[in-house]
Design an enzyme around this catalytic site. Structure first.
Site, PDB file in Angstrom:
ATOM      1  N   ASP A  83       0.834  -1.192   0.000  1.00  0.00           N
ATOM      2  CA  ASP A  83       0.000   0.000   0.000  1.00  0.00           C
ATOM      3  C   ASP A  83       0.874   1.249   0.000  1.00  0.00           C
ATOM      4  O   ASP A  83       2.037   1.214   0.410  1.00  0.00           O
ATOM      5  CB  ASP A  83      -0.893   0.023   1.245  1.00  0.00           C
ATOM      6  CG  ASP A  83      -1.831  -1.173   1.309  1.00  0.00           C
ATOM      7  OD1 ASP A  83      -2.133  -1.738   0.239  1.00  0.00           O
ATOM      8  OD2 ASP A  83      -2.236  -1.541   2.425  1.00  0.00           O
ATOM      9  N   GLN A  84       0.301   2.363  -0.396  1.00  0.00           N
ATOM     10  CA  GLN A  84       1.085   3.600  -0.466  1.00  0.00           C
ATOM     11  C   GLN A  84       1.648   4.012   0.888  1.00  0.00           C
ATOM     12  O   GLN A  84       2.712   4.620   0.970  1.00  0.00           O
ATOM     13  CB  GLN A  84       0.235   4.731  -1.081  1.00  0.00           C
ATOM     14  CG  GLN A  84      -0.996   5.147  -0.272  1.00  0.00           C
ATOM     15  CD  GLN A  84      -0.691   6.144   0.834  1.00  0.00           C
ATOM     16  OE1 GLN A  84       0.354   6.791   0.820  1.00  0.00           O
ATOM     17  NE2 GLN A  84      -1.601   6.258   1.794  1.00  0.00           N
TER      18      GLN A  84
END
Length: 240
Positions: free
Chosen positions: A103-104
């Site tokens: 995920d970012q």
């Protein structure tokens, strides 16, 4: 292999563009300018230069990145930077892909490659390549939650039970655990299932390949030993 074909395979553009690079005198091998696109090469340990930048011939590329926060594992990023922004066009032209995603807001070890078989070997559900995560949690970790994680939890819209191994508290609100699947947001969802929440998440290890000295935002080409370690082949850890 012909020089023009070699350059194309390494990401320098179309065959026509590579021919033009060669004819323009941009390519040197062992310090000698090669202007014949049909020049025959020995690919064994081949190094060459294009406009003064030195490259090594690689049939396939295998890269380890210490992913920073705020980067998406997507070529078409929407709200954040893309991890592919960290690489030059030559590598991107080879079709570089992430082996799984982070995920970012997740940091840590990310492998990228243009080898489809290698990607499949690390991501196929039947392979069960272990991945070690370290996380800061919103609430302190308790022994009951750790026991639940090891015995397994159900995740909404997913089939089966998802269990972690080697679950251990690193501090009051810091946890380390190993997962062997790779479903969407798995670690965060597992912590939510036991009544806690992940505040920050870091992937420290894939297979037997452990992130150790590689600084955040930096990347390296993997050696053969490191590639095998990522596949969980050796019994000992290999640090990068």
């Amino acid at each position: 292999m012909l020089l023009e074909k070699m350059l194309q395979s390494q990401g320098f553009g179309s065959r026509k563009h590579c021919q033009q690079l060669i004819k323009n005198g941009a390519v040197t091998i062992h310090g000698e300018v090669i202007s014949n696109p049909k020049f025959k090469l020995d690919l064994n340990e081949l190094t060459y230069s294009v406009y003064g930048q030195t490259w090594q011939y690689r049939e396939k590329v295998y890269i380890a990145l210490n992913k920073p926060q705020g980067y998406e594992c997507s070529h078409q990023s929407t709200h954040h930077f893309s991890v592919f922004d960290l690489f030059d066009d030559v590598l991107l032209n080879r079709g570089l892909q992430c082996v799984g995603r982070l995920d970012q807001d997740t940091t840590g070890l990310l492998i990228l490659t243009d080898d489809g078989q290698f990607l499949q070997a690390l991501t196929h559900p039947k392979k069960h390549v272990p991945k070690v995560y370290q996380m800061q949690t919103v609430d302190p970790i308790n022994t009951e939650q750790m026991a639940q994680l090891e015995s397994g939890v159900e995740l909404r819209n997913e089939k089966g039970i998802f269990a972690a191994t080697d679950v251990k508290a690193l501090a009051e609100s810091k946890l380390q655990m190993t997962v062997h699947q790779g479903v969407y947001h798995q670690v965060k969802r597992m912590l939510a299932a036991v009544g806690n929440k992940v505040e920050s998440l870091h992937r420290a290890q894939i297979g037997q390949l452990r992130l150790s000295q590689l600084a955040e935002g930096e990347w390296i080409y993997l050696t053969e030993a490191q590639i095998l370690a990522a596949k969980n082949t050796p019994e000992t850890l290999v640090d990068i």
